[in-house]
Design a protein around this motif. Structure first.
Motif, mmCIF file in Angstrom:
data_model
loop_
_atom_site.group_PDB
_atom_site.id
_atom_site.type_symbol
_atom_site.label_atom_id
_atom_site.label_comp_id
_atom_site.label_asym_id
_atom_site.label_seq_id
_atom_site.Cartn_x
_atom_site.Cartn_y
_atom_site.Cartn_z
ATOM 1 N N VAL A 149 -2.923 16.993 -24.251
ATOM 2 C CA VAL A 149 -1.667 17.100 -23.506
ATOM 3 C C VAL A 149 -1.915 16.780 -22.041
ATOM 4 O O VAL A 149 -2.968 17.099 -21.484
ATOM 5 C CB VAL A 149 -1.055 18.516 -23.668
ATOM 6 N N TRP A 150 -0.962 16.091 -21.417
ATOM 7 C CA TRP A 150 -1.029 15.746 -20.003
ATOM 8 C C TRP A 150 0.272 16.138 -19.323
ATOM 9 O O TRP A 150 1.349 15.961 -19.888
ATOM 10 C CB TRP A 150 -1.219 14.242 -19.789
ATOM 11 N N VAL A 151 0.162 16.643 -18.112
ATOM 12 C CA VAL A 151 1.323 16.832 -17.248
ATOM 13 C C VAL A 151 1.115 15.910 -16.063
ATOM 14 O O VAL A 151 0.134 16.046 -15.338
ATOM 15 C CB VAL A 151 1.466 18.298 -16.792
ATOM 16 N N ARG A 152 2.005 14.949 -15.859
ATOM 17 C CA ARG A 152 1.775 13.881 -14.883
ATOM 18 C C ARG A 152 3.103 13.321 -14.372
ATOM 19 O O ARG A 152 4.174 13.836 -14.692
ATOM 20 C CB ARG A 152 0.946 12.775 -15.517
ATOM 21 N N ASP A 153 3.008 12.315 -13.550
ATOM 22 C CA ASP A 153 4.154 11.542 -13.069
ATOM 23 C C ASP A 153 5.272 12.417 -12.501
ATOM 24 O O ASP A 153 6.384 12.435 -13.014
ATOM 25 C CB ASP A 153 4.692 10.673 -14.213
ATOM 26 N N PRO A 154 5.024 13.148 -11.405
ATOM 27 C CA PRO A 154 6.092 13.961 -10.791
ATOM 28 C C PRO A 154 7.154 13.058 -10.165
ATOM 29 O O PRO A 154 6.831 12.083 -9.489
ATOM 30 C CB PRO A 154 5.342 14.764 -9.722
ATOM 31 N N ARG A 155 8.405 13.407 -10.391
ATOM 32 C CA ARG A 155 9.502 12.624 -9.826
ATOM 33 C C ARG A 155 10.595 13.539 -9.288
ATOM 34 O O ARG A 155 10.926 14.546 -9.901
ATOM 35 C CB ARG A 155 10.109 11.690 -10.877
ATOM 36 N N ILE A 156 11.132 13.151 -8.158
ATOM 37 C CA ILE A 156 12.237 13.902 -7.575
ATOM 38 C C ILE A 156 13.536 13.435 -8.219
ATOM 39 O O ILE A 156 13.830 12.242 -8.254
ATOM 40 C CB ILE A 156 12.289 13.709 -6.047
ATOM 41 N N GLN A 157 14.304 14.398 -8.730
ATOM 42 C CA GLN A 157 15.599 14.115 -9.336
ATOM 43 C C GLN A 157 16.690 14.748 -8.471
ATOM 44 O O GLN A 157 16.538 15.880 -8.005
ATOM 45 C CB GLN A 157 15.671 14.677 -10.760
ATOM 46 N N LYS A 158 17.765 14.044 -8.278
ATOM 47 C CA LYS A 158 18.843 14.532 -7.420
ATOM 48 C C LYS A 158 20.044 14.954 -8.248
ATOM 49 O O LYS A 158 20.597 14.164 -9.003
ATOM 50 C CB LYS A 158 19.246 13.456 -6.418
ATOM 51 N N ASN A 159 20.428 16.234 -8.090
ATOM 52 C CA ASN A 159 21.675 16.690 -8.700
ATOM 53 C C ASN A 159 22.869 16.135 -7.948
ATOM 54 O O ASN A 159 23.859 15.705 -8.536
ATOM 55 C CB ASN A 159 21.740 18.222 -8.701
ATOM 56 N N GLU B 140 6.319 14.548 -16.339
ATOM 57 C CA GLU B 140 6.194 13.971 -17.662
ATOM 58 C C GLU B 140 5.137 14.732 -18.454
ATOM 59 O O GLU B 140 4.047 15.011 -17.955
ATOM 60 C CB GLU B 140 5.792 12.502 -17.546
ATOM 61 N N ILE B 141 5.480 15.074 -19.683
ATOM 62 C CA ILE B 141 4.528 15.715 -20.594
ATOM 63 C C ILE B 141 4.204 14.725 -21.705
ATOM 64 O O ILE B 141 5.089 14.321 -22.468
ATOM 65 C CB ILE B 141 5.102 17.001 -21.201
ATOM 66 N N CYS B 142 2.949 14.319 -21.788
ATOM 67 C CA CYS B 142 2.491 13.401 -22.834
ATOM 68 C C CYS B 142 1.659 14.200 -23.839
ATOM 69 O O CYS B 142 0.786 14.971 -23.447
ATOM 70 C CB CYS B 142 1.631 12.279 -22.246
ATOM 71 N N LEU B 143 1.932 13.983 -25.105
ATOM 72 C CA LEU B 143 1.215 14.675 -26.165
ATOM 73 C C LEU B 143 0.660 13.664 -27.157
ATOM 74 O O LEU B 143 1.369 12.738 -27.560
ATOM 75 C CB LEU B 143 2.151 15.647 -26.891
ATOM 76 N N HIS B 144 -0.601 13.839 -27.525
ATOM 77 C CA HIS B 144 -1.255 12.967 -28.510
ATOM 78 C C HIS B 144 -2.076 13.870 -29.423
ATOM 79 O O HIS B 144 -2.950 14.599 -28.946
ATOM 80 C CB HIS B 144 -2.149 11.949 -27.808
ATOM 81 N N THR B 145 -1.810 13.849 -30.731
ATOM 82 C CA THR B 145 -2.448 14.808 -31.625
ATOM 83 C C THR B 145 -2.609 14.263 -33.037
ATOM 84 O O THR B 145 -1.901 13.338 -33.443
ATOM 85 C CB THR B 145 -1.615 16.106 -31.682
ATOM 86 N N ASP B 146 -3.542 14.857 -33.764
ATOM 87 C CA ASP B 146 -3.632 14.626 -35.203
ATOM 88 C C ASP B 146 -3.445 15.943 -35.956
ATOM 89 O O ASP B 146 -3.769 16.056 -37.132
ATOM 90 C CB ASP B 146 -4.973 13.983 -35.577
ATOM 91 N N SER B 147 -2.901 16.951 -35.283
ATOM 92 C CA SER B 147 -2.737 18.279 -35.852
ATOM 93 C C SER B 147 -1.637 18.297 -36.910
ATOM 94 O O SER B 147 -0.594 17.650 -36.756
ATOM 95 C CB SER B 147 -2.386 19.288 -34.752
ATOM 96 N N VAL B 148 -1.865 19.079 -37.958
ATOM 97 C CA VAL B 148 -0.862 19.223 -39.011
ATOM 98 C C VAL B 148 0.351 20.003 -38.527
ATOM 99 O O VAL B 148 1.395 20.003 -39.187
ATOM 100 C CB VAL B 148 -1.467 19.923 -40.246
ATOM 101 N N PHE B 149 0.234 20.664 -37.389
ATOM 102 C CA PHE B 149 1.370 21.396 -36.844
ATOM 103 C C PHE B 149 2.455 20.454 -36.312
ATOM 104 O O PHE B 149 3.593 20.866 -36.123
ATOM 105 C CB PHE B 149 0.919 22.318 -35.702
ATOM 106 N N PHE B 150 2.081 19.202 -36.049
ATOM 107 C CA PHE B 150 3.015 18.245 -35.469
ATOM 108 C C PHE B 150 3.268 17.099 -36.443
ATOM 109 O O PHE B 150 2.334 16.428 -36.870
ATOM 110 C CB PHE B 150 2.463 17.675 -34.160
ATOM 111 N N THR B 151 4.544 16.847 -36.754
ATOM 112 C CA THR B 151 4.881 15.688 -37.577
ATOM 113 C C THR B 151 4.904 14.426 -36.727
ATOM 114 O O THR B 151 4.669 13.330 -37.225
ATOM 115 C CB THR B 151 6.256 15.872 -38.247
ATOM 116 N N LYS B 152 5.178 14.589 -35.448
ATOM 117 C CA LYS B 152 5.178 13.466 -34.511
ATOM 118 C C LYS B 152 3.871 13.504 -33.728
ATOM 119 O O LYS B 152 3.577 14.486 -33.046
ATOM 120 C CB LYS B 152 6.376 13.567 -33.571
#
Length: 204
Positions: free
Chosen positions: A7-17, A27-39
């Motif tokens: 898992v990575w937490v990266r790419d901070p961006r300012i968003q304006k309401n 941004e949260i990036c996830l890469h896994t081969d775990s059976v807990f995740f179908t994606k």
């Protein structure tokens, strides 16, 4: 067999309401081969208050059976233009997720999966986890798509540029092409698939 969840937490961006109010998301990036995740590969954007919500929900749902790690402390003087503060917060958020993902009990929580692999709002995540939506948790996860990840060198450059950026990110918020019209107003997007950069791993 060992199962890997990266898992990575990266790419901070300012968003304006609006003109006066802004916040930062990550941004949260996830890469896994775990059976807990179908994606197995996913990418979403979340703000700090959503991390706070996640911890509260995991604590409530686990009935205090799991010892949850702490989030980085909320700094009343946090600046959207302070690169050091942003970097420290991202490091703390990533460490929080890495520790969360080591617990099989927490990995079975639908709120965690919706947080990590859908772009639903907090209210919609709560409704979906409680079965109050016309789509399931699995459908919410599947409709939020993928995007090509940058190289490690590009990540560092991307961070230095985005720390002072006020550009709005609408990715992962457009309706996906492979879901029904009824679901598209609620669920997410589809981006192109790719390979993640090397980073820290959690092994189960």
């Amino acid at each position: 067999m060992q199962q890997v969840i990266s898992v990575w937490v990266r790419d901070p961006r300012i968003q304006k309401n609006d003109y006066w109010h802004a916040y930062m998301d990550y941004e949260i990036c996830l890469h896994t081969d775990s059976v807990f995740f179908t994606k197995k590969i996913s990418r979403v954007r979340r703000r700090f208050s959503e991390f706070v919500w996640l911890r509260q929900r995991l604590q409530a749902n686990s009935m205090l059976m799991a010892q949850l790690p702490n989030l980085p402390p909320k700094n009343p003087f946090f600046s959207l233009n302070n690169a050091q503060q942003i970097s420290e917060r991202m490091t703390g958020l990533q460490r929080f997720l890495e520790q969360i993902l080591q617990s099989p009990l927490l990995l079975s929580d639908s709120c965690l999966h919706l947080f990590l692999q859908s772009q639903l709002s907090v209210a919609k995540m709560e409704d979906c986890a409680a079965g109050r939506t016309h789509y399931s948790v699995a459908q919410a996860v599947q409709c939020c798509g993928l995007r090509r990840f940058l190289s490690q060198e590009a990540l560092q450059k991307d961070f230095s540029m985005s720390a002072d950026s006020d550009s709005d990110s609408s990715e992962c918020r457009d309706a996906g092409r492979h879901i029904t019209k009824a679901s598209s107003d609620h669920l997410g997007t589809k981006h192109e698939e790719s390979v993640c950069p090397s980073s820290s791993r959690v092994e189960l």
